[in-house]
Design a protein around this motif. Sequence first.
Motif, PDB file in Angstrom:
ATOM      1  N   ILE A 258       0.870  -1.177   0.000  1.00  0.00           N
ATOM      2  CA  ILE A 258       0.000   0.000   0.000  1.00  0.00           C
ATOM      3  C   ILE A 258       0.904   1.222   0.000  1.00  0.00           C
ATOM      4  CG2 ILE A 258      -1.661   1.363   1.325  1.00  0.00           C
ATOM      5  CD1 ILE A 258      -2.980  -1.187   2.207  1.00  0.00           C
ATOM      6  N   THR A 259       0.755   2.064  -1.015  1.00  0.00           N
ATOM      7  CA  THR A 259       1.577   3.262  -1.143  1.00  0.00           C
ATOM      8  C   THR A 259       0.752   4.485  -0.754  1.00  0.00           C
ATOM      9  OG1 THR A 259       2.940   2.313  -2.902  1.00  0.00           O
ATOM     10  CG2 THR A 259       2.901   4.706  -2.728  1.00  0.00           C
ATOM     11  N   ILE A 260       1.290   5.273   0.153  1.00  0.00           N
ATOM     12  CA  ILE A 260       0.640   6.516   0.594  1.00  0.00           C
ATOM     13  C   ILE A 260       1.420   7.677  -0.007  1.00  0.00           C
ATOM     14  CG2 ILE A 260      -0.084   7.869   2.590  1.00  0.00           C
ATOM     15  CD1 ILE A 260       0.235   5.188   4.210  1.00  0.00           C
ATOM     16  N   LYS A 261       0.762   8.443  -0.840  1.00  0.00           N
ATOM     17  CA  LYS A 261       1.427   9.544  -1.561  1.00  0.00           C
ATOM     18  C   LYS A 261       0.897  10.894  -1.076  1.00  0.00           C
ATOM     19  CE  LYS A 261       0.172  10.394  -5.774  1.00  0.00           C
ATOM     20  NZ  LYS A 261      -0.024  10.367  -7.227  1.00  0.00           N
ATOM     21  N   TRP A 262       1.819  11.754  -0.676  1.00  0.00           N
ATOM     22  CA  TRP A 262       1.485  13.124  -0.268  1.00  0.00           C
ATOM     23  C   TRP A 262       1.897  14.080  -1.385  1.00  0.00           C
ATOM     24  CZ3 TRP A 262       0.657  15.149   5.099  1.00  0.00           C
ATOM     25  CH2 TRP A 262       0.304  14.142   5.995  1.00  0.00           C
ATOM     26  N   ASP A 263       0.941  14.784  -1.930  1.00  0.00           N
ATOM     27  CA  ASP A 263       1.206  15.800  -2.952  1.00  0.00           C
ATOM     28  C   ASP A 263       0.869  17.175  -2.379  1.00  0.00           C
ATOM     29  OD1 ASP A 263       2.000  14.148  -5.123  1.00  0.00           O
ATOM     30  OD2 ASP A 263      -0.089  13.619  -5.496  1.00  0.00           O
ATOM     31  N   ILE A 264       1.873  18.016  -2.205  1.00  0.00           N
ATOM     32  CA  ILE A 264       1.596  19.405  -1.810  1.00  0.00           C
ATOM     33  C   ILE A 264       1.103  20.151  -3.037  1.00  0.00           C
ATOM     34  CG2 ILE A 264       2.601  21.563  -0.981  1.00  0.00           C
ATOM     35  CD1 ILE A 264       4.463  19.981   0.769  1.00  0.00           C
ATOM     36  N   VAL A 265      -0.143  20.638  -2.947  1.00  0.00           N
ATOM     37  CA  VAL A 265      -0.746  21.290  -4.110  1.00  0.00           C
ATOM     38  C   VAL A 265      -0.718  22.816  -3.991  1.00  0.00           C
ATOM     39  CG1 VAL A 265      -2.198  19.328  -4.696  1.00  0.00           C
ATOM     40  CG2 VAL A 265      -3.050  21.030  -3.071  1.00  0.00           C
ATOM     41  N   SER A 266      -0.492  23.317  -2.773  1.00  0.00           N
ATOM     42  CA  SER A 266      -0.372  24.776  -2.626  1.00  0.00           C
ATOM     43  C   SER A 266       0.281  25.096  -1.284  1.00  0.00           C
ATOM     44  CB  SER A 266      -1.748  25.463  -2.715  1.00  0.00           C
ATOM     45  OG  SER A 266      -2.586  25.066  -1.643  1.00  0.00           O
ATOM     46  N   TRP A 267       0.967  26.252  -1.240  1.00  0.00           N
ATOM     47  CA  TRP A 267       1.529  26.757   0.011  1.00  0.00           C
ATOM     48  C   TRP A 267       0.548  27.746   0.630  1.00  0.00           C
ATOM     49  CZ3 TRP A 267       5.361  23.785   1.260  1.00  0.00           C
ATOM     50  CH2 TRP A 267       6.236  23.287   0.282  1.00  0.00           C
ATOM     51  N   THR A 268       0.521  27.787   1.947  1.00  0.00           N
ATOM     52  CA  THR A 268      -0.337  28.742   2.645  1.00  0.00           C
ATOM     53  C   THR A 268       0.548  29.665   3.490  1.00  0.00           C
ATOM     54  OG1 THR A 268      -0.625  27.266   4.543  1.00  0.00           O
ATOM     55  CG2 THR A 268      -2.223  27.076   2.748  1.00  0.00           C
ATOM     56  N   ALA A 269      -0.075  30.593   4.219  1.00  0.00           N
ATOM     57  CA  ALA A 269       0.702  31.558   5.007  1.00  0.00           C
ATOM     58  C   ALA A 269       1.577  30.874   6.049  1.00  0.00           C
ATOM     59  CB  ALA A 269      -0.247  32.552   5.684  1.00  0.00           C
ATOM     60  N   ASP A 270       1.111  29.733   6.599  1.00  0.00           N
ATOM     61  CA  ASP A 270       1.912  29.065   7.641  1.00  0.00           C
ATOM     62  C   ASP A 270       2.099  27.572   7.369  1.00  0.00           C
ATOM     63  OD1 ASP A 270      -0.667  28.162   8.128  1.00  0.00           O
ATOM     64  OD2 ASP A 270      -0.431  28.202  10.321  1.00  0.00           O
ATOM     65  N   GLY A 271       1.924  27.156   6.140  1.00  0.00           N
ATOM     66  CA  GLY A 271       2.077  25.726   5.865  1.00  0.00           C
ATOM     67  C   GLY A 271       1.714  25.358   4.433  1.00  0.00           C
TER      68      GLY A 271
ATOM     69  N   LEU B 164      -2.873  15.852 -15.499  1.00  0.00           N
ATOM     70  CA  LEU B 164      -3.406  16.320 -16.782  1.00  0.00           C
ATOM     71  C   LEU B 164      -4.682  17.100 -16.527  1.00  0.00           C
ATOM     72  CD1 LEU B 164      -2.993  13.312 -19.258  1.00  0.00           C
ATOM     73  CD2 LEU B 164      -1.924  15.553 -19.437  1.00  0.00           C
ATOM     74  N   THR B 165      -4.848  18.229 -17.198  1.00  0.00           N
ATOM     75  CA  THR B 165      -6.084  18.991 -17.097  1.00  0.00           C
ATOM     76  C   THR B 165      -7.220  18.179 -17.729  1.00  0.00           C
ATOM     77  OG1 THR B 165      -5.525  20.125 -19.160  1.00  0.00           O
ATOM     78  CG2 THR B 165      -4.924  21.228 -17.090  1.00  0.00           C
ATOM     79  N   PRO B 166      -8.486  18.499 -17.400  1.00  0.00           N
ATOM     80  CA  PRO B 166      -9.615  17.726 -17.939  1.00  0.00           C
ATOM     81  C   PRO B 166      -9.613  17.597 -19.462  1.00  0.00           C
ATOM     82  CG  PRO B 166     -10.375  19.156 -16.169  1.00  0.00           C
ATOM     83  CD  PRO B 166      -8.939  19.508 -16.414  1.00  0.00           C
ATOM     84  N   ASP B 167      -9.130  18.604 -20.177  1.00  0.00           N
ATOM     85  CA  ASP B 167      -9.104  18.497 -21.635  1.00  0.00           C
ATOM     86  C   ASP B 167      -7.863  17.756 -22.138  1.00  0.00           C
ATOM     87  OD1 ASP B 167      -7.055  20.282 -21.249  1.00  0.00           O
ATOM     88  OD2 ASP B 167      -8.031  21.974 -22.251  1.00  0.00           O
ATOM     89  N   ARG B 168      -7.004  17.359 -21.169  1.00  0.00           N
ATOM     90  CA  ARG B 168      -5.811  16.551 -21.474  1.00  0.00           C
ATOM     91  C   ARG B 168      -4.839  17.279 -22.408  1.00  0.00           C
ATOM     92  NH1 ARG B 168      -6.677  11.658 -19.421  1.00  0.00           N
ATOM     93  NH2 ARG B 168      -4.801  10.825 -20.418  1.00  0.00           N
ATOM     94  N   ARG B 169      -4.854  18.600 -22.380  1.00  0.00           N
ATOM     95  CA  ARG B 169      -3.975  19.378 -23.260  1.00  0.00           C
ATOM     96  C   ARG B 169      -2.888  20.113 -22.478  1.00  0.00           C
ATOM     97  NH1 ARG B 169      -7.560  22.991 -27.116  1.00  0.00           N
ATOM     98  NH2 ARG B 169      -5.502  23.220 -28.127  1.00  0.00           N
ATOM     99  N   ARG B 170      -2.952  20.026 -21.158  1.00  0.00           N
ATOM    100  CA  ARG B 170      -1.971  20.751 -20.347  1.00  0.00           C
ATOM    101  C   ARG B 170      -1.584  19.912 -19.133  1.00  0.00           C
ATOM    102  NH1 ARG B 170       0.019  25.566 -18.078  1.00  0.00           N
ATOM    103  NH2 ARG B 170      -0.444  25.835 -15.864  1.00  0.00           N
ATOM    104  N   LYS B 171      -0.312  19.944 -18.781  1.00  0.00           N
ATOM    105  CA  LYS B 171       0.183  19.225 -17.614  1.00  0.00           C
ATOM    106  C   LYS B 171       0.525  20.204 -16.496  1.00  0.00           C
ATOM    107  CE  LYS B 171       2.303  15.345 -20.128  1.00  0.00           C
ATOM    108  NZ  LYS B 171       3.580  14.632 -20.399  1.00  0.00           N
ATOM    109  N   THR B 172       0.106  19.863 -15.290  1.00  0.00           N
ATOM    110  CA  THR B 172       0.524  20.606 -14.106  1.00  0.00           C
ATOM    111  C   THR B 172       1.190  19.605 -13.158  1.00  0.00           C
ATOM    112  OG1 THR B 172      -1.603  20.243 -13.004  1.00  0.00           O
ATOM    113  CG2 THR B 172      -1.374  22.242 -14.336  1.00  0.00           C
TER     114      THR B 172
END
Length: 385
Positions: free
Chosen positions: A15-28, A171-179
């Motif tokens: 079982i693989t647990i993956k943490w993806d930071i998707v945004s930074w906040t003021a304190d975390g 992939l974005t919903p239209d599958r034309r851009r990668k983030t």
Amino acid sequence: MFLDAYDPLDPTGNITIKWDIVSWTADGYVAAVTMSNFQMYRSIMNPGWTLGWQWAKKEVIWSMVGAQTTEQGDCSKFKGNVPHCCKKNPVVVDLLPGVPYNQQFSNCCKAGVMSAWRQDPTGSVSAFQVSVGLAGTSNKTVKLPKNFNLLGPGPGYTCGPAKVVPSTVYLTPDRRRKTQALMTWNVTCTYSQYLASRNPSCCVSFSSFYNETITPCPTCACGCQNKNNCVMVHCHVKLYYKDYWRVKIAVTNFNYRTNYTQWTLVAQHPNLNSVTQVFSFDYKPLVPYESINDTGMFYGMKFYNDLLMEAGPQGNVQSEVLLGKNKDTFTFKQGWAFPRKVYFNGDECLLPPPDTYPFLPNSAKINSIAISAMILSLLIFILTL
């Protein structure tokens, strides 16, 4: 990494647990946490998974979506906004189905139940979102949590340390851009039956049409103190045709306290490379080694018999399997017709000693018994018309 967790039938299962930071906040930061069950035949049944860890600094959880901690802890030092959890060692559980939409996250809210990957890949994933405060606010200052532990739902899993890996690409919903995620780390957890229980949780019994002997489960197979907690798998060699042979499988739950959701039954036998038809169960071959096809997984049909109830009238599921015969290898001698290994819900079951298997009579007798069995089956079929 964990030698006692190695499974020859599923050598890469984890079982693989993956943490993806998707945004930074003021304190975390805000992270998407995804749990993927890459085990071929071991699911996490009700009441589901429990995930815990230890913060590296003085982090708190401001909020969660798709999951919740079991305790808030002491948040008395906070004025105004109060965190969701202030514990140094938070314990997280999935939300129940049917929670309000604004509390849901993708692949959440299944009460922690996760299918085995080979059984149902889409149901083998669970996820939630967590907003962490009093933490680092960049890749250089963030500290990875440590001492991860996973219950699924009971003991048996051992988790390694968190390791930074290449950021997840989306992939974005239209599958034309990668983030991509701002930062990603993985935690790998593996299962050991020996850590889960000192005794097997299941046992196997055998019988056949060519011998009146019934080989029972070994005495105290699940431990002499746990006789009423055992699951028994019975294999009966039922019929013998010119080009096929037929086996009946029955799984009986003697545990009065446990229902088995999304149960799985794995068997190893050289003739499973010629499965022709399976009645009442679903079936998929397991091929951990591409050159050998001798292992298969049986599991319940959804909404029909995928729930094995506690001991009682409903604590039993049955099926029959029709297998083609390879005339070069097929035999009833020396217990060849019976499985080499049997696993129920990911745990290996205790088989009887080989010298107790139903033995094969002389050839004349087996032919007469086989013919009698076929005639009896035909008469029963005619009478039911």
